[in-house]
Every structure is written in structure tokens, then in C-alpha cells.
Design a protein around this motif. Structure first.
Motif, short mmCIF file in Angstrom:
data_model
loop_
_atom_site.label_atom_id
_atom_site.label_comp_id
_atom_site.label_asym_id
_atom_site.label_seq_id
_atom_site.Cartn_x
_atom_site.Cartn_y
_atom_site.Cartn_z
N ALA A 2 -1.44 1.47 -10.12
CA ALA A 2 -1.19 2.22 -8.88
C ALA A 2 -2.32 3.21 -8.63
CB ALA A 2 0.15 2.93 -8.97
N ASN A 3 -2.80 3.84 -9.69
CA ASN A 3 -3.90 4.80 -9.56
C ASN A 3 -5.18 4.10 -9.11
OD1 ASN A 3 -6.30 6.40 -11.26
ND2 ASN A 3 -4.86 7.72 -10.18
N VAL A 59 -8.68 5.40 -1.01
CA VAL A 59 -9.42 6.60 -0.64
C VAL A 59 -10.92 6.30 -0.58
CG1 VAL A 59 -10.05 8.94 -1.39
CG2 VAL A 59 -7.67 8.19 -1.49
N ALA A 60 -11.43 5.56 -1.57
CA ALA A 60 -12.87 5.27 -1.63
C ALA A 60 -13.34 4.49 -0.41
CB ALA A 60 -13.19 4.49 -2.90
N MET A 61 -12.51 3.57 0.10
CA MET A 61 -12.90 2.79 1.28
C MET A 61 -13.11 3.70 2.49
SD MET A 61 -10.92 -0.87 1.33
CE MET A 61 -9.27 -0.22 1.17
N ARG A 62 -12.37 4.81 2.54
CA ARG A 62 -12.45 5.70 3.70
C ARG A 62 -13.55 6.76 3.55
NH1 ARG A 62 -7.92 3.19 3.17
NH2 ARG A 62 -6.59 2.76 4.98
N VAL A 63 -13.62 7.39 2.40
CA VAL A 63 -14.65 8.42 2.24
C VAL A 63 -16.02 7.79 2.04
CG1 VAL A 63 -12.97 10.02 1.26
CG2 VAL A 63 -14.36 8.62 -0.28
N GLU A 98 -9.72 13.00 -2.41
CA GLU A 98 -10.04 12.55 -3.76
C GLU A 98 -9.25 13.31 -4.82
OE1 GLU A 98 -14.66 11.03 -3.16
OE2 GLU A 98 -14.29 13.12 -3.74
N ASP A 99 -8.99 14.61 -4.58
CA ASP A 99 -8.29 15.41 -5.60
C ASP A 99 -6.79 15.36 -5.48
OD1 ASP A 99 -10.77 16.09 -6.48
OD2 ASP A 99 -10.77 18.13 -5.66
N ARG A 100 -6.28 15.32 -4.23
CA ARG A 100 -4.83 15.45 -4.03
C ARG A 100 -4.17 14.18 -3.48
NH1 ARG A 100 -3.80 19.66 -7.23
NH2 ARG A 100 -5.41 21.24 -6.91
N TRP A 101 -4.83 13.58 -2.49
CA TRP A 101 -4.14 12.45 -1.86
C TRP A 101 -4.12 11.20 -2.75
CZ3 TRP A 101 -0.98 13.73 1.70
CH2 TRP A 101 -0.32 12.76 2.43
N VAL A 127 4.08 3.19 0.70
CA VAL A 127 2.62 3.02 0.70
C VAL A 127 2.08 3.06 2.13
CG1 VAL A 127 0.74 1.43 0.18
CG2 VAL A 127 2.59 1.73 -1.46
N GLN A 128 2.72 2.34 3.04
CA GLN A 128 2.25 2.33 4.43
C GLN A 128 2.30 3.74 5.04
OE1 GLN A 128 4.25 0.22 3.00
NE2 GLN A 128 4.11 -1.87 3.84
N ASP A 129 3.36 4.49 4.72
CA ASP A 129 3.51 5.83 5.27
C ASP A 129 2.41 6.76 4.74
OD1 ASP A 129 5.27 7.80 6.81
OD2 ASP A 129 5.17 8.76 4.84
N ALA A 130 2.13 6.67 3.42
CA ALA A 130 1.11 7.53 2.83
C ALA A 130 -0.29 7.17 3.36
CB ALA A 130 1.14 7.40 1.30
N ILE A 131 -0.57 5.89 3.53
CA ILE A 131 -1.87 5.47 4.07
C ILE A 131 -2.01 5.88 5.53
CG2 ILE A 131 -3.27 3.46 4.68
CD1 ILE A 131 -2.28 2.11 2.13
N ARG A 132 -0.94 5.71 6.29
CA ARG A 132 -0.99 6.09 7.71
C ARG A 132 -1.22 7.60 7.86
NH1 ARG A 132 3.27 3.81 9.01
NH2 ARG A 132 4.71 5.56 8.81
#
Length: 756
Positions: free
Chosen positions: A498-499, A506-510, A524-527, A545-550
Motif C-alpha cells: 500500500a505504501n 504522489v510521485a506521478m503528480r509531483v 510527500e510527507d503527509r498525503w 482510494v478514489q476519494d483520497a486520490i480525488r
């Protein structure tokens, strides 16, 4: 995503389960076994895409394959989740269709294809070819499953197209998962041609497990032998062993052909043997008659052809009678001295050189002596178990004289017994000594063969089955003890994977370089922690998962420049709900320190600056700003990539030890040395679905320990772990014996029988 042990699917009795419940249990089992193979499949698919990129003559297609391979390699866990959820849903849907009743296949294929485009037609044909290829590779298991499903549902028959677990179901899920996973539509066609048997899942063990579950529930257990589920059967392994088996058969044919030539060329005087028992005055005539019959039959031949000696003829020779008397004498000594004091067959051979009257007999005796000497030299087998195997020398020699299939058939009952003793010898708890139930079982069955065997080979089958039944019960008891560490390991692997998925999202976005610095640090630190939690509870709460990504995507959108009135109005309208959802997730991970206040203060200031920025910007200036933003984003992206490569260093190379660990199977034994220096023999009792954790047990089955894949690879590199090769002992001994020169072998230190 199922995470239950395989044996749980067959716990209920047939009487307590309806057909619908059994079908749902089969769907869960099939999903569990399929999902366990997704990670390895994704790795094979990525390698195949890399290979395709190198082979394409078209630069565009080569580039598409390369980019697709990179995407899959870097985001394997995202693909894993898409495929795993799709497989489970597909199997559930298919069993529901089967419950509704078997229907004839719909529109004929040639008619159906006229209703679609040529592109869709090609896709359907390619899917059909791939499905048929996989169906042929598992034809027997599928046929057996069709028959058992028909019996379960009380249908006249169930065909491939109605079987919920047919290869086509998995293929469609993989294609759908790839289409959703890869946003580049031009890459969608790349995968289907690669879904071959050597790249896709190994469907055979999945189908075998489903058949076995139905057998255990009483569904057609009497099905024809060719369809029986055999736990150790593997078509792939059998195919792999074919060249070795063919080579061994040829060497045996050459060996015994030479024996026949010796028999035909030997003068009659060589067969004049003094009787060893009173009352055998006519033994020479009988022996010469047996030899003549053997020569008329064409000498020795392998299984399925005429043998040099029929069982009755072999049992009438002087050598056989001598062995029968010797076996009785050894049985009497054994009652007094136990298994100790067993003489090697090669030593006993020296006491009866004139008794082996034919070339076939002499070569049978010589070859079997070499086989046992090879067994006795094996350092992995404890001496006490070697002594038990030594007790079997005379009965096994008699069995080989009766039935020459001993050398040609791996499943020969006498040969199977020796293999079982060697294979399970390492599981003997030497601290318990002869009090260990496994040792007592082996000793009891060896003693039975020594005392009872005369002519009936079925005795070997009975004692081998008794040992196998005991081992199965021991393994079932050990599996119950392992449930708690397995649950812990699954939980640990679940969090780890999961990690990985969270970091990937996150990496795909930043990685685009377009996210402002303070939001990037926050993600990177919290989300990552938020996403890790969401992925961990995905089975119980699929929408998490969808809610957290959205929410993450909404946050990133909110801090991007808004240069029109409409864009700013949209930000003002959506901002309250974005902040509420953001705070809800942060409360879940319990982030309550001062850093949280600082982050929201910076976020409010950023939003205010976006809304207050001047609006009177010309189209030309808007374009300039967009170009500047893109340029800065590109520079930032390159800078981050360089920093990441510097921090991570070069990727570890895949070496032979990585491959060894990847190919380890449950049940294999290792000589293992821990970092503390503690050394011993351990058994691989369980491998996690993602093959990231391995649980081992020792001879004391109540003790276990887990090792990560990386740690295990390093243990092999440091030569602190070696695979113990214990299966097919007689096969390997035969190869070694046939490759040996005719010179005398070295003496093996096995205690001899004391002289009376």
C-alpha cells in the motif's frame, strides 16, 4: 482482494453447502490463486514489452512498447490493484451466469463478427487465438472441471464457454485493466499478442486446486484417472524433464543391451552354480531353462516391451532364492540389532559373484549397488535414515529382478519408497531421535517391507502410501500453527505494498514539476500516509482510494494559476468542500501538530494570491505566462529526477540469487545460517502473494521465522543459504551410476553386519 489460505475453500461438507455456495467458494479460491500470480505476471509482461521494443522495425511502435514497459515497471502495484479487483469481480459474475442455467453459445462467431468493425473483428480473433492456446495447455484440467461443474449444478454438460474459470475470463480482465492503467490509447493494442502461456498466469495449478476442492466435497471423486487432480503434477515440470528422462532411458537401454549381449555370448559352463540350499539338485537345469526363455524373448527391454525375465522366471532363479534366504536372515538380525549393522549391497555382491548367472542379473545387481552407494554418499541424508534405506537393499533388488520397470519408471513402488525416505529424511527431528513420530513411521514401514516382502510389489505401494498419509497429517497440523504468523505477514506485506502504491500516486503528480513547493512537501510527507491507509482498507472500503486520490488532485488543482473569472469563481465555489475533505483525511491520520496550522496558513495565502491576481492580461501575455510555467515545470522536473537518482543510487542488478529466490517453492528445504551464526535445515512453509515475505519452519514445526525477499537474496549471496536437493534421488543416482567408469567405487562408511 482475497487473502485466505487455499485449504479454507474445502472446509464445509457437501451436505452443508448449496451449489451456489460452492460456486462462490470456487470463485473466491480462483481469485485468490490468480491474484497471487499478478505481480510475477506484470514483471514478465514488462520484460516482454522491453524485448518487443528492441525487435520492432517501426520506431513509433518500438517507442510505444518501451514507454509501456517503463510505465508498468514503475507502477506495477497500480496495475496489480486494477487486475486483482477485476479478476475477483469477473469470477463472481461468471458463476452467477452459470447459476442462471447453461445456455447455447449465442450468435455464431462468423455472424457476430459482421456486426462490428474490422478493428473489433481483429481483436475478437486475437482474443480467440490466445484463449484457445491457453485452453490447449490446460485441456485435461478444464475437461475435468467442466464435468464436475455439470455434476454440481445437475446439468447435462458444461462446455468451455460456460465454464466460469476458462482462460478467456482472465484474458478479458487483463486487457481491461491494461486499458484503464495505460492512458495512451495507442499502446492498448500491445498487450494482447503477448498474453501467451509463458507470460500469463500458470493456470494449471489454479484449475487443479478447483478440481481438488470439488473432489473433497464429493463431486465426481471417481472421475477417470487421466483427469484426477495430483498435487505434485506439473505439466511444465514434466516437459522440462523430458530431455533428461529421454537421455536416462537411452543410457539404460544401452546398459542392459550390453547385459543381454554378455548373456548370449557366455558359455554354458559359466552358469554351473553350486546350490546354496539342500534339496535344489535340479536348480541348474531350471536356471538354464529360464535363461533360454529369456534369450528367446529378445533379452532385456524397457517398460512396455518384452522383459528378459517374467516375474515368475525371476523368482525361480538361484540368485533370487539366495536373496530370499538372506532377507530372512537379515530380518532375524534386525530383530536383535535394529537397523544398525546394515551391510552395503556392493559388499554383499562380493559374497555371491557366481549367483548372478545372466548378464541382465549381473548388471541389475551392479547398477543397483551403485545406486545405493550414491545414496549412502549423500551428505544431506542423516546416517540413521541411510541405515533404514540400507535395510531395503535386498527387498529392492528382488523387486528390480522381478520387474525391470524399476529402472525406467519414476513411479515404480519400490523406487517411490526410496525417494520418500530420502525426501522426508531432512524433516526428522534429530533432537527427539527415534522417539520422533516421523522416524517411527519410516522405521515401521521399512521393517514391514524387510519382513514381509516376497513377490508382491503392492506391498511397496502400501507402505509408501502410509508414509505419505502421515506426512500429509503432519503438514496439516503445521499449517494450523502457521496461521498466526501468516496473518501477521499478510498484514505487513499489505501495508508495504500500500505504501508503494501511495508513493507511486504522489510521485506521478509531483514528478511533473507543476506542483508548488510547499504542497509538494505536504504530499510527500503527509498525503502518502493518507493514501497508504486508503490502500490498506481498500477491501473493506473500496471508495477510500478514489476519494483520497480525488482530494489530492483537487488540492493540486486549487493551487494552480487561475487567469479567468470563471476559473476563479470555480475555485471559490469548490474550495470549502476541498478543505473539509482535506481536514477529514488529516484527522484520520492524526496530524495535529503546529506544522498542520502552518500548512493551512500557507495554503490560504496561496489561494488568496490566486484570486487577487490582476485579470487584465492580454492573450499574448497569457501565452507567455503558460510557456514560462511549462519551462519552470520542466526544469523542476529534471532537478527532482536528478535528486531522486542521487538519493536512490543505481538500481540493484538482477543476479542469479534474485532468480533463485523468485523460483523457490513451498516445501523446499534449505541449509540456512542466520546472522547470529545459528545454522540448521529449514523448510519453506509459506510465500506471500507478492513474494515479498517467506516463512520458514525447522524440524521443530512449532517454531517459525520470516525473511523478506531482499534479506533472503542477500543470504544466498553470502553463501549462508543453500537449497537441499532431495527429490528424485533414485533418478539422480541412476544418472551418476551410468556415468561412472567401471572402476571400483570408493568405500562408504556404513556399519557392517556383525559376523555370527
Amino acid at each position: 482482494m482475497p487473502s485466505l489460505p487455499d485449504n479454507q475453500f474445502a472446509q464445509k461438507s457437501p451436505a452443508s453447502s448449496t451449489p451456489g455456495e460452492i460456486l462462490r467458494a470456487l470463485a473466491a479460491q480462483a481469485a485468490h490463486l490468480s491474484v497471487a500470480q499478478i505481480d510475477a505476471f506484470a514483471a514478465r509482461l514488462a520484460n516482454a514489452l522491453f524485448a518487443a521494443s528492441e525487435q520492432h522495425a517501426d520506431p513509433k511502435q518500438a517507442n510505444l512498447s518501451f514507454n509501456a514497459a517503463q510505465l508498468l515497471k514503475n507502477n506495477a502495484y497500480a496495475f496489480y490493484y486494477l487486475a486483482s479487483s477485476g479478476i475477483e469481480a469477473a469470477f463472481r459474475k461468471e458463476v452467477q451466469v452459470l447459476q442462471q442455467g447453461v445456455k447455447a453459445d449465442g450468435v455464431p462467431q462468423d455472424v457476430a463478427l459482421t456486426l462490428v468493425s474490422y478493428e473489433e473483428m481483429d481483436k475478437k480473433l486475437a482474443m480467440g487465438r490466445a484463449s484457445r492456446s491457453l485452453e490447449l495447455a490446460s485441456a485435461e484440467q478444464l475437461a475435468a472441471l467442466n464435468m464436475r461443474l455439470a455434476a454440481l449444478m445437475d446439468y447435462d454438460s458444461v462446455g468451455i464457454q460456460q465454464n466460469p474459470f476458462r482462460p478467456e475470463v482472465v484474458l478479458k480482465v487483463i486487457i481491461a485493466a491494461w486499458t484503464e492503467f495505460n492512458p495512451d490509447q495507442e499502446s492498448h493494442h500491445l498487450v494482447l499478442p503477448l498474453l501467451r502461456a509463458d507470460i500469463l498466469f500458470d493456470l494449471a495449478p489454479i484449475l487443479q486446486a478447483l478440481n481438488q476442492t470439488l473432489v473433497e466435497r464429493g463431486i465426481l471423486p471417481e472421475l477417470h484417472e487421466s483427469y484426477r487432480v495430483k498435487k505434485m503434477d506439473s505439466a511444465a515440470q514434466a516437459k522440462k524433464d523430458e530431455p533428461v528422462k529421454a537421455e536416462l532411458d537411452q543410457k539404460l537401454k544401452n546398459y542392459f543391451s550390453a547385459a543381454q549381449a554378455q548373456t548370449q555370448a557366455a558359455p554354458a559352463a559359466n552358469f554351473a552354480v553350486p546350490p546354496i540350499n539342500a534339496g535344489s539338485a535340479n536348480l541348474l537345469d531350471s536356471l538354464q531353462n529360464d535363461l533360454a526363455r529369456a534369450m528367446q524373448q529378445g533379452g532385456f527391454a524397457p517398460a512396455g516391451e518384452a522383459a528378459a525375465f517374467a516375474p515368475s522366471a525371476a523368482a525361480e532363479t538361484q540368485l533370487f532364492n539366495y536373496l530370499a534366504d538372506l532377507q530372512k536372515g537379515m530380518a532375524i538380525r534386525q530383530l536383535v540389532a535394529g537397523a544398525q549393522g546394515v551391510m552395503r549391497l556392493s559388499q554383499l555382491k562380493e559374497q555371491m559373484p557366481e549367483l548372478a548367472t545372466s548378464g541382465v542379473e549381473r548388471n541389475t545387481l551392479d547398477l543397483l549397488s551403485k545406486i545405493f552407494d550414491t545414496v549412502f554418499r549423500n551428505q544431506t541424508i542423516p546416517n540413521e535414515i541411510k541405515e533404514l534405506i540400507g535395510v531395503l537393499q535386498i527387498p529392492v533388488l528382488k523387486a528390480a529382478l522381478i520387474d525391470k520397470d524399476f529402472f525406467f519408471k519414476e513411479a515404480h513402488p519400490a523406487r517411490r519408497l526410496i525417494d520418500l525416505l530420502a525426501k522426508h529424511s531432512v524433516a526428522w527431528d534429530q533432537k527427539k531421535g527415534q522417539e520422533d513420530p516421523l522416524y517411527q513411521t519410516l522405521q515401521r514401514n521399512v521393517n514391514r517391507v524387510q519382513q514381509e516382502f516376497d513377490h508382491k510389489l503392492e506391498l511397496f505401494d502400501e507402505v509408501a502410501s502410509d508414509i505419505e498419509n502421515f506426512v500429509e497429517k503432519e503438514e496439516a497440523a503445521a499449517a494450523a500453527v502457521l496461521q498466526e504468523p501468516i496473518v501477521r505477514a499478510l498484514r505487513k506485506e499489505k501495508v508495504k505494498q500500500a505504501n508503494l502504491a501511495a508513493n507511486s500516486e504522489v510521485a506521478m503528480r509531483v514528478g511533473t514539476g507543476e506542483v508548488v513547493a510547499f504542497v509538494e512537501t505536504f504530499l510527500e510527507d503527509r498525503w502518502v500516509k493518507v493514501l497508504t491507509l486508503a490502500y490498506t482498507v481498500k477491501e473493506e472500503k473500496p471508495q477510500a482510494v478514489q476519494d483520497a486520490i480525488r482530494t489530492m488532485d483537487d488540492l493540486i488543482w486549487s493551487v494552480k494559476p487561475k487567469i479567468t473569472v470563471q476559473q476563479r469563481q470555480e475555485l471559490i465555489n469548490r474550495l470549502p468542500s476541498i478543505l473539509v475533505t482535506l481536514n477529514k483525511w488529516l484527522n484520520v491520520i492524526k496530524w495535529d501538530d503546529a506544522d498542520r496550522l502552518q500548512f493551512f496558513a500557507e495554503l490560504a495565502e496561496c489561494h488568496a494570491s490566486i484570486v487577487r491576481a490582476p485579470l487584465d492580461i492580454s492573450p499574448e501575455r497569457q501565452l507567455e505566462i503558460a510557456v514560462e510555467v511549462a519551462q519552470k515545470a520542466a526544469e523542476r522536473r529534471l532537478e527532482k529526477r536528478a535528486q531522486a537518482e542521487e538519493q536512490q543510487g543505481p538500481e540493484p542488478e538482477v543476479d542469479e540469487f534474485t532468480e533463485i529466490v523468485a523460483n523457490l517453492e513451498r516445501g523446499i528445504w534449505l541449509q540456512f545460517t542466520k546472522k547470529t551464526g545459528e545454522s540448521g535445515k529449514v523448510k519453506l512453509a509459506w510465500v506471500s502473494p507478492m513474494r515479498s515475505l517467506y516463512i520458514f519452519t525447522g524440524t521443530q514445526k512449532e517454531k517459525s521465522f520470516s525473511v523478506s525477499a531482499e534479506e533472503l537474496e542477500q543470504t544466498f549471496r553470502e553463501n549462508r543459504a543453500q537449497v537441499l536437493v532431495l527429490d528424485k534421488l533414485v533418478d539422480r543416482a541412476l544418472m551418476e551410476a551410468l556415468d561412472e567408469p567401471a572402476a571400483e567405487q570408493e568405500t562408504v562408511a556404513i556399519p557392517e553386519i556383525a559376523e555370527n
